[in-house]
Design an enzyme around this catalytic site. Structure first.
Site, PDB file in Angstrom:
ATOM      1  N   LYS A 175       0.891  -1.173   0.000  1.00  0.00           N
ATOM      2  CA  LYS A 175       0.000   0.000   0.000  1.00  0.00           C
ATOM      3  C   LYS A 175       0.930   1.224   0.000  1.00  0.00           C
ATOM      4  O   LYS A 175       1.482   1.603   1.032  1.00  0.00           O
ATOM      5  CB  LYS A 175      -0.888  -0.014   1.252  1.00  0.00           C
ATOM      6  CG  LYS A 175      -2.236   0.684   1.079  1.00  0.00           C
ATOM      7  CD  LYS A 175      -2.147   2.144   0.689  1.00  0.00           C
ATOM      8  CE  LYS A 175      -1.842   3.031   1.865  1.00  0.00           C
ATOM      9  NZ  LYS A 175      -1.578   4.440   1.467  1.00  0.00           N
ATOM     10  N   GLU A 250      10.095   1.767  10.541  1.00  0.00           N
ATOM     11  CA  GLU A 250      11.195   2.741  10.427  1.00  0.00           C
ATOM     12  C   GLU A 250      10.560   4.122  10.294  1.00  0.00           C
ATOM     13  O   GLU A 250       9.725   4.348   9.418  1.00  0.00           O
ATOM     14  CB  GLU A 250      12.090   2.410   9.237  1.00  0.00           C
ATOM     15  CG  GLU A 250      12.922   1.145   9.450  1.00  0.00           C
ATOM     16  CD  GLU A 250      13.833   1.181  10.687  1.00  0.00           C
ATOM     17  OE1 GLU A 250      14.219   2.288  11.115  1.00  0.00           O
ATOM     18  OE2 GLU A 250      14.119   0.106  11.237  1.00  0.00           O
ATOM     19  N   CYS A 284      14.204  11.117   5.680  1.00  0.00           N
ATOM     20  CA  CYS A 284      14.216  10.734   7.097  1.00  0.00           C
ATOM     21  C   CYS A 284      15.609  10.919   7.676  1.00  0.00           C
ATOM     22  O   CYS A 284      15.766  11.127   8.870  1.00  0.00           O
ATOM     23  CB  CYS A 284      13.752   9.299   7.257  1.00  0.00           C
ATOM     24  SG  CYS A 284      14.661   8.175   6.189  1.00  0.00           S
ATOM     25  N   GLU A 383      10.698  16.816  14.284  1.00  0.00           N
ATOM     26  CA  GLU A 383      11.001  16.639  12.858  1.00  0.00           C
ATOM     27  C   GLU A 383      10.171  17.631  12.037  1.00  0.00           C
ATOM     28  O   GLU A 383       8.949  17.645  12.136  1.00  0.00           O
ATOM     29  CB  GLU A 383      10.663  15.203  12.429  1.00  0.00           C
ATOM     30  CG  GLU A 383      11.061  14.911  10.989  1.00  0.00           C
ATOM     31  CD  GLU A 383      10.681  13.502  10.533  1.00  0.00           C
ATOM     32  OE1 GLU A 383       9.516  13.106  10.747  1.00  0.00           O
ATOM     33  OE2 GLU A 383      11.537  12.822   9.953  1.00  0.00           O
TER      34      GLU A 383
END
Ligand code: NAD
Length: 482
Positions: A175, A250, A284, A383
């Site tokens: 997905k 992750e 990331c 972040e």
């Protein structure tokens, strides 16, 4: 012209049972509709999982080098379309042409790599206590893998989950992120042309809470591999562990580069700017904190500001730094810039949207540098996922390490130094899954493990290289006294 994509289930390009679709647009020119996709329901995802479960035994029993041949052919088909895929990736996700081209090449290389690994899936032979016993281990597939991926590496991340899963005899359902699914669907087109048997690899497009959740929750899914935000990752992890599935997540990062007083300042600024502003800060592993020794601080700030100001922003097919992927991501970055200013940070450069004809209504934002930041400011802790760098001043190396480690994340970290004992201590004491010396935080090799610590990862399994084989296999120990 907009492409029309369908789900790929049991070897057929199929429409969603909902009859509904959604569109993606070009982040550099949002009136340009890139493609239309199936808005899949939970029932569509269930059908894909059931196709994968039905195909599993036969695929697991296909000789591994034969599976490898299909991966190799997939790589070769992707290679033949590299230019077209690069253009599509830039048009839908926004990254600059060189970055998009590098990402497509990474997907190709990953398929070639795991194609060869099918001849080398591991297993060991040990000495047995019985005189006529052969004692050894073999690896078999886990079963059906449910793969959920983010938008920021829309072909490389699907590739680094799909290729090892298939190499080791698993079947799967992907997905992909709804913001930029096109190149993932092109990857399935290549798998189809390469002759992947029906049901072995399936993809459903749509939204996380419906299609994504249904993949994770389905009883026939044995392993879940998720890459994305911490918030969704926690939901996925809880659901998968409640169901006793093998799971890896992750997640995000707040990656530091420490700049030592022994560093060459120009080199350090280049390394930090490359990590912070490459892929528009949407990696990331992007560097979002420079932790700089006071003796080189002023010089470093001037140099990194000059680096930021030299970047040519614009549509990714022509310029160095493309737009943010969506209006939401742009708004998120602009909000963080406002929060930082309200907290008392000093804006050294950037801080807004660039002006000029070439920017139109695109989701462009300037490379931004903040100084005067305390480590407990939100801009130093959370972040942003945009091209925003925070520079923190420290008095000594021990303080640099403490500041670098004083965040909830631990994905990638680097140091720029000319002092070997500092480099050695940094590698040993930094709390991160990836530690680099005299390199930027972003950029990975495909044949070594990748993953984070702390809130950057579930810390269950690594991805890539041999770690990819480990996640998708179960080891069986054989005592053979035949
Ligand atoms: P996201 O968490 O919003 O979405 C990721 C995927 O999860 C999408 O496919 C989404 O549809 C799906 N999803 C959403 N809700 C779900 C649910 N309830 N159940 C199942 N699936 C669901 O992340 P994003 O915005 O696409 O990606 C950006 C994030 O990814 C950043 O935090 C970035 O740091 C992280 N990231 C991490 C790595 C890594 O390897 N550590 C790599 C790339 C990106």
């Amino acid at each position: 012209m907009a492409e029309r994509y369908h789900n790929y289930v049991d070897g057929q390009w199929t429409e969603s049972e909902t009859g509904e679709t959604f569109e993606t647009t070009n982040p550099a020119a949002p009136t340009d509709v890139v493609a239309e996709y199936e808005r899949s329901s939970a029932a569509d995802a269930d059908a894909a999982v059931e196709a994968a479960a039905a195909a599993q035994d036969e695929w697991a029993n296909t000789p591994a080098p034969d599976r490898g041949a299909i991966l190799r052919e997939t790589a070769s088909i992707l290679e033949g379309r590299k230019q077209e895929l690069t253009t599509l990736l830039t048009r839908e996700e926004g990254k600059a042409h060189a970055e998009a081209s590098g990402e497509v090449q990474r997907a190709i290389d990953i398929f070639y790599y795991y194609a060869e690994k099918t001849r080398d899936l591991g297993g060991t032979v040990k000495s047995a206590s019985g005189p006529q016993t052969t004692l050894y281990t073999v690896r078999g597939p886990v079963g059906v893998a449910g793969l959920i991926t983010p938008w920021n590496y829309p072909i490389a991340i699907p590739a680094w989950k799909i290729a090892p899963a298939l190499a080791t005899g698993n079947t799967l359902v992907l997905k992909p992120a709804e913001v930029a699914p096109a190149v993932a669907l092109e990857l399935f087109e290549a798998l189809d042309e390469a002759g992947i048997p029906d049901g072995v690899a399936n993809v459903v497009t749509g939204f996380g809470a419906t299609a994504g959740n249904a993949v994770v929750a389905h009883d026939d899914v044995d392993a879940v591999s998720f890459t994305g935000s911490g918030q969704v990752g926690q939901l996925v992890y809880d659901q998968a562990t409640d169901d006793a599935k093998r799971v890896q997540t992750e997640l995000g990062g707040k990656n530091p580069t420490v700049v030592s007083d022994s560093a060459d300042v120009e080199t350090a600024a280049e390394i930090v700017a490359g990590g912070a502003f490459g892929t528009t800060g949407q990696s990331c592993t992007a560097c979002s904190r420079a932790v700089v020794h006071t003796d080189v601080y002023d010089e470093f700030v001037d140099a990194v500001v000059a680096e930021a100001e030299a970047i040519e922003i614009g549509p990714g097919d022509e310029y160095d730094m493309g737009p943010q992927v969506s209006e939401d991501e742009l708004e998120g970055t602009l909000d963080y810039i406002e929060i930082a200013e309200n907290e008392g940070a000093t804006l050294e450069t950037g801080g807004g949207q660039p002006e000029g004809d070439r920017f139109g209504d695109g989701h462009f934002v300037e490379p931004t540098v903040f100084t005067g930041v305390e480590n407990d400011y939100r801009i130093a802790q959370e972040e942003v996922f945009g091209p925003v760098l925070t520079v923190l001043e420290v008095e000594e190396f021990d303080e640099a390490l403490a500041v670098a480690n004083d965040v909830q994340y631990g994905l990638s970290a680097s140091i720029v130094t000319d002092d070997h004992s500092e480099a050695e201590r940094f590698v040993r004491e930094i709390e991160a899954g990836v530690a680099k010396v005299n390199e930027k935080t972003s950029g990975l090799e495909l044949h070594v493990p990748f993953g984070g610590v702390k809130n950057s990862s579930s810390e269950t399994w690594r991805e890539q290289g041999d770690a990819g084989i480990d996640f998708y296999t179960i080891e069986k120990t054989v005592y053979d006294s035949f």
